[in-house]
Scaffold this motif. Structure first.
Motif, PDB file in Angstrom:
ATOM      1  N   LEU A  91       0.808  -1.210   0.000  1.00 22.59           N
ATOM      2  CA  LEU A  91       0.000   0.000   0.000  1.00 22.59           C
ATOM      3  C   LEU A  91       0.848   1.269   0.000  1.00 22.59           C
ATOM      4  N   PRO A  92       1.844   1.406   0.892  1.00 26.35           N
ATOM      5  CA  PRO A  92       2.660   2.626   0.846  1.00 26.35           C
ATOM      6  C   PRO A  92       3.456   2.783  -0.453  1.00 26.35           C
ATOM      7  N   SER A  94       2.650   1.605  -3.433  1.00 26.58           N
ATOM      8  CA  SER A  94       1.700   1.966  -4.487  1.00 26.58           C
ATOM      9  C   SER A  94       1.329   3.443  -4.392  1.00 26.58           C
ATOM     10  N   SER A  95       1.086   3.919  -3.185  1.00 30.47           N
ATOM     11  CA  SER A  95       0.756   5.332  -2.994  1.00 30.47           C
ATOM     12  C   SER A  95       1.922   6.223  -3.394  1.00 30.47           C
ATOM     13  N   ALA A  96       3.139   5.832  -3.016  1.00 32.26           N
ATOM     14  CA  ALA A  96       4.312   6.626  -3.373  1.00 32.26           C
ATOM     15  C   ALA A  96       4.501   6.671  -4.886  1.00 32.26           C
ATOM     16  N   ARG A  97       4.283   5.555  -5.556  1.00 30.84           N
ATOM     17  CA  ARG A  97       4.422   5.538  -7.021  1.00 30.84           C
ATOM     18  C   ARG A  97       3.358   6.399  -7.678  1.00 30.84           C
ATOM     19  N   ARG A  98       2.121   6.355  -7.152  1.00 30.12           N
ATOM     20  CA  ARG A  98       1.054   7.196  -7.692  1.00 30.12           C
ATOM     21  C   ARG A  98       1.405   8.670  -7.523  1.00 30.12           C
ATOM     22  N   LEU A  99       1.884   9.041  -6.334  1.00 28.46           N
ATOM     23  CA  LEU A  99       2.279  10.430  -6.082  1.00 28.46           C
ATOM     24  C   LEU A  99       3.437  10.843  -6.986  1.00 28.46           C
ATOM     25  N   ASP A 100       4.387   9.937  -7.196  1.00 23.77           N
ATOM     26  CA  ASP A 100       5.527  10.242  -8.056  1.00 23.77           C
ATOM     27  C   ASP A 100       5.072  10.468  -9.487  1.00 23.77           C
ATOM     28  N   LYS A 102       2.129  11.476 -10.408  1.00 24.77           N
ATOM     29  CA  LYS A 102       1.384  12.738 -10.424  1.00 24.77           C
ATOM     30  C   LYS A 102       2.357  13.916 -10.395  1.00 24.77           C
ATOM     31  N   GLU A 108      -2.320   8.813 -14.908  1.00 25.63           N
ATOM     32  CA  GLU A 108      -2.577   7.690 -14.004  1.00 25.63           C
ATOM     33  C   GLU A 108      -2.563   6.401 -14.808  1.00 25.63           C
TER      34      GLU A 108
END
Length: 145
Positions: A91-92, A94-100, A102, A108
């Motif tokens: 989860l962290p 995946s969130s970090a990759r999404r933020l990166d 963005k 997306e």
């Protein structure tokens, strides 16, 4: 030698190595937790049996021991491990990759739509199997005689 260095320095190889090392240490931790805290609680349900939920098919033969409590403990250990890996690692990251993505202005990641080729091939397969005298039914199932 340069090719080997490039291979080792790829992010996937390093991620895999870190995952294996952390997974080994984490397995020992979860094993100790389940063996020393969960297993005794499960053995309570075995009543007066000193082996908990275990029993022998043939008395006096240790090779015929069926330990239901150990299986339940293994399932609990798996669920705990899967939950921790998901919430602490997957989860962290995946969130970090999404933020990166963005932050860098990249779109997306979207689910890959089913290609037209696959849809066409599926229609052809269904049409061929629907012909009179065909051995198979549409959807890939074969009739039982």
């Amino acid at each position: 030698m340069k090719g080997f260095k490039n291979f080792v320095m790829q992010g996937n190889v390093i991620d895999l190595a870190v995952g294996v090392v952390i997974g080994g240490a984490f397995t020992a931790l979860i094993g100790a937790f389940v063996d020393n805290l969960i297993q005794p609680v499960i053995n309570v349900f075995g009543g007066q049996n000193p082996a908990g939920l275990a029993f022998r098919i043939i008395q006096g033969n240790d090779g015929t021991l069926v330990d239901i409590g150990a299986v339940i403990s293994a399932v609990i250990a798996f669920l705990i491990t899967a939950a921790v890996v998901y919430f602490v690692f997957v989860l962290p990251i995946s969130s970090a990759r999404r933020l990166d993505r963005k932050r860098r202005g990249l779109p997306e990641e979207e689910e890959t739509p089913i290609s037209e080729d696959i849809v066409l091939l599926t229609e052809i397969r269904d049409a061929l199997t629907a012909r009179p005298g065909s051995a198979a039914q549409p959807g890939g199932t074969t009739p039982q005689v």
